[in-house]
Design a protein around this motif. Structure first.
Motif, PDB file in Angstrom:
ATOM      1  N   LYS A 123       0.835  -1.201   0.000  1.00  0.00           N
ATOM      2  CA  LYS A 123       0.000   0.000   0.000  1.00  0.00           C
ATOM      3  C   LYS A 123       0.872   1.254   0.000  1.00  0.00           C
ATOM      4  N   LYS A 124       0.325   2.329  -0.527  1.00  0.00           N
ATOM      5  CA  LYS A 124       1.012   3.623  -0.465  1.00  0.00           C
ATOM      6  C   LYS A 124       0.743   4.237   0.912  1.00  0.00           C
ATOM      7  N   ILE A 125       1.798   4.745   1.530  1.00  0.00           N
ATOM      8  CA  ILE A 125       1.710   5.239   2.906  1.00  0.00           C
ATOM      9  C   ILE A 125       1.735   6.765   2.932  1.00  0.00           C
ATOM     10  N   TRP A 126       0.820   7.322   3.710  1.00  0.00           N
ATOM     11  CA  TRP A 126       0.684   8.771   3.843  1.00  0.00           C
ATOM     12  C   TRP A 126       0.552   9.119   5.324  1.00  0.00           C
ATOM     13  N   PHE A 127       0.990  10.324   5.677  1.00  0.00           N
ATOM     14  CA  PHE A 127       0.838  10.811   7.055  1.00  0.00           C
ATOM     15  C   PHE A 127       0.193  12.196   7.028  1.00  0.00           C
ATOM     16  N   CYS A 128      -0.593  12.487   8.059  1.00  0.00           N
ATOM     17  CA  CYS A 128      -1.184  13.821   8.166  1.00  0.00           C
ATOM     18  C   CYS A 128      -1.495  14.121   9.623  1.00  0.00           C
ATOM     19  N   GLY A 129      -1.715  15.398   9.913  1.00  0.00           N
ATOM     20  CA  GLY A 129      -2.088  15.783  11.259  1.00  0.00           C
ATOM     21  C   GLY A 129      -2.215  17.285  11.392  1.00  0.00           C
ATOM     22  N   HIS A 130      -2.865  17.692  12.469  1.00  0.00           N
ATOM     23  CA  HIS A 130      -3.103  19.103  12.755  1.00  0.00           C
ATOM     24  C   HIS A 130      -2.557  19.417  14.140  1.00  0.00           C
ATOM     25  N   SER A 131      -1.872  20.568  14.277  1.00  0.00           N
ATOM     26  CA  SER A 131      -1.384  21.022  15.574  1.00  0.00           C
ATOM     27  C   SER A 131      -0.362  20.034  16.147  1.00  0.00           C
ATOM     28  N   LEU A 132      -0.551  19.584  17.375  1.00  0.00           N
ATOM     29  CA  LEU A 132       0.315  18.557  17.947  1.00  0.00           C
ATOM     30  C   LEU A 132       0.354  17.334  17.040  1.00  0.00           C
ATOM     31  N   GLY A 133      -0.770  17.004  16.427  1.00  0.00           N
ATOM     32  CA  GLY A 133      -0.835  15.864  15.504  1.00  0.00           C
ATOM     33  C   GLY A 133       0.052  16.058  14.292  1.00  0.00           C
ATOM     34  N   ALA A 134       0.223  17.299  13.863  1.00  0.00           N
ATOM     35  CA  ALA A 134       1.114  17.588  12.742  1.00  0.00           C
ATOM     36  C   ALA A 134       2.557  17.287  13.120  1.00  0.00           C
ATOM     37  N   ALA A 135       2.941  17.687  14.331  1.00  0.00           N
ATOM     38  CA  ALA A 135       4.288  17.416  14.811  1.00  0.00           C
ATOM     39  C   ALA A 135       4.525  15.914  14.936  1.00  0.00           C
ATOM     40  N   MET A 136       3.549  15.195  15.476  1.00  0.00           N
ATOM     41  CA  MET A 136       3.676  13.750  15.622  1.00  0.00           C
ATOM     42  C   MET A 136       3.781  13.067  14.262  1.00  0.00           C
ATOM     43  N   ALA A 137       2.967  13.499  13.311  1.00  0.00           N
ATOM     44  CA  ALA A 137       2.999  12.898  11.971  1.00  0.00           C
ATOM     45  C   ALA A 137       4.355  13.133  11.301  1.00  0.00           C
ATOM     46  N   THR A 138       4.933  14.312  11.537  1.00  0.00           N
ATOM     47  CA  THR A 138       6.243  14.621  10.964  1.00  0.00           C
ATOM     48  C   THR A 138       7.305  13.681  11.511  1.00  0.00           C
ATOM     49  N   ILE A 139       7.300  13.475  12.816  1.00  0.00           N
ATOM     50  CA  ILE A 139       8.294  12.598  13.437  1.00  0.00           C
ATOM     51  C   ILE A 139       8.100  11.148  12.987  1.00  0.00           C
ATOM     52  N   MET A 140       6.859  10.696  12.929  1.00  0.00           N
ATOM     53  CA  MET A 140       6.593   9.328  12.484  1.00  0.00           C
ATOM     54  C   MET A 140       7.055   9.121  11.045  1.00  0.00           C
ATOM     55  N   ALA A 141       6.697  10.050  10.179  1.00  0.00           N
ATOM     56  CA  ALA A 141       7.077   9.918   8.769  1.00  0.00           C
ATOM     57  C   ALA A 141       8.586   9.884   8.609  1.00  0.00           C
ATOM     58  N   SER A 142       9.292  10.660   9.439  1.00  0.00           N
ATOM     59  CA  SER A 142      10.747  10.719   9.332  1.00  0.00           C
ATOM     60  C   SER A 142      11.403   9.413   9.760  1.00  0.00           C
ATOM     61  N   ARG A 143      10.732   8.640  10.599  1.00  0.00           N
ATOM     62  CA  ARG A 143      11.317   7.386  11.087  1.00  0.00           C
ATOM     63  C   ARG A 143      11.180   6.239  10.090  1.00  0.00           C
ATOM     64  N   CYS A 144      10.242   6.362   9.159  1.00  0.00           N
ATOM     65  CA  CYS A 144       9.922   5.231   8.293  1.00  0.00           C
ATOM     66  C   CYS A 144      11.095   4.782   7.432  1.00  0.00           C
ATOM     67  N   HIS A 145      11.931   5.728   6.992  1.00  0.00           N
ATOM     68  CA  HIS A 145      13.013   5.325   6.097  1.00  0.00           C
ATOM     69  C   HIS A 145      14.116   4.551   6.821  1.00  0.00           C
ATOM     70  N   LEU A 146      14.000   4.410   8.138  1.00  0.00           N
ATOM     71  CA  LEU A 146      14.957   3.614   8.900  1.00  0.00           C
ATOM     72  C   LEU A 146      14.680   2.114   8.774  1.00  0.00           C
ATOM     73  N   TYR A 147      13.515   1.758   8.204  1.00  0.00           N
ATOM     74  CA  TYR A 147      13.098   0.360   8.131  1.00  0.00           C
ATOM     75  C   TYR A 147      12.952  -0.079   6.673  1.00  0.00           C
ATOM     76  N   LYS A 148      13.682  -1.119   6.299  1.00  0.00           N
ATOM     77  CA  LYS A 148      13.682  -1.591   4.916  1.00  0.00           C
ATOM     78  C   LYS A 148      12.373  -2.255   4.524  1.00  0.00           C
ATOM     79  N   ASP A 149      11.619  -2.746   5.497  1.00  0.00           N
ATOM     80  CA  ASP A 149      10.375  -3.448   5.178  1.00  0.00           C
ATOM     81  C   ASP A 149       9.156  -2.532   5.207  1.00  0.00           C
ATOM     82  N   ILE A 150       9.377  -1.222   5.218  1.00  0.00           N
ATOM     83  CA  ILE A 150       8.282  -0.257   5.106  1.00  0.00           C
ATOM     84  C   ILE A 150       8.419   0.476   3.777  1.00  0.00           C
TER      85      ILE A 150
END
Length: 275
Positions: A137-164
């Motif tokens: 599946k194609k993966i997307w992240f989104c969020g508003h306010s605190l959720g925006a900050a959390m989505a940014t951090i989560m999205a940044s971690r994904c490239h650390l994993y080869k199976d994502i």
């Protein structure tokens, strides 16, 4: 007659089929993720009902110690929508206030409170992203306010994993600054960052603490046009708010205001804006 029936049956099936997010226009994606960022504030039953209207067949609520997010998916797309600050939730307020920069999972430093919220949910989110049935599946992240900050951090971690699978895009609305400049430069994610005029949350934490913004800024002016931030537009927004009896810097942070103003701002923009 049977041929006509088959034709209309296929037509109706195609109409009901979820459109892949990657096939949407930039405006359609921006509005969709604004809707999902708003739905992230709903309770699980209401969120599932609203997501179903947007053609998402699976909804999962992540909730641990006040950190919250949703997974919305169908056969083509998987969206992680993080919930923003709720004034009645002490955990959210505490996360916003813990602005001390700490070492990030990737490089440089990131906001301590935002990172702590992500750390609570990340094992659950990671497990779902690594699931074999989701790897196509194609993966997307989104969020508003605190959720925006959390989505940014989560999205940044994904490239650390080869199976994502690589993250397609990140859409944030009213995002605070998340990390130091070096951290922002390392994210490796296409980030569309929406700022609605005088939204006060987009101005914290302060630059003097080393914090910076990430992503391509899409700025909505006081008169709901695409533009650039400046003193004149700042003052026009403040003055308009005073005339209407409201505090513009707070009102501009509302997620529904983001959705409605994006709809207006992208209704008449020059073609080069989308290049």
């Amino acid at each position: 007659m049977s041929i006509i029936v088959i034709f209309f049956s296929k037509l109706n099936t195609a109409h009901r089929r979820a459109i892949m997010i990657s096939e949407m226009t930039f405006k359609e994606r921006s509005l969709l993720f604004a809707k999902l960022a708003k739905i992230a504030y709903f309770n699980a039953d209401e969120a599932k009902s609203q997501a179903k209207k947007l053609k998402f067949t699976t909804t999962e609520f992540y909730d641990k110690d006040g950190a919250q997010a949703y997974r919305f998916q169908n056969k083509d797309d998987l969206v992680i929508a993080c919930r923003g600050t709720q004034p009645t939730e002490w955990n959210d307020i505490k996360a916003d206030l813990r602005a001390m920069p700490v070492v990030a999972e990737t490089v440089s430093r990131v906001h301590k409170g935002f990172k702590a919220e992500v750390d609570e949910l990340w094992p659950m989110v990671l497990e779902d992203l690594q699931r074999k049935t989701n790897q196509s599946k194609k993966i997307w992240f989104c969020g508003h306010s605190l959720g925006a900050a959390m989505a940014t951090i989560m999205a940044s971690r994904c490239h650390l994993y080869k199976d994502i699978a690589p993250v397609e895009e990140l859409y944030t609305y009213g995002s605070p600054r998340v990390g130091w400049k070096k951290y922002c430069r390392s994210l490796g994610v296409t980030h569309h960052r929406w700022r609605n005029n005088n939204d006060i949350v987009t101005k914290v934490p302060f630059k003097i603490m080393g914090y910076a913004h990430d992503g391509k800024l899409h700025y909505i002016t006081n008169d709901n046009k695409m533009g650039k931030p400046g003193i004149r537009d700042w003052w026009n927004g403040i003055w308009q708010g005073l005339k209407e009896g409201r505090f513009d810097s707070i009102g501009d942070h509302d997620i529904q205001a983001y959705h409605d103003n994006i709809d207006k701002a992208l209704s008449d923009v020059p073609p080069h804006y989308f290049r």
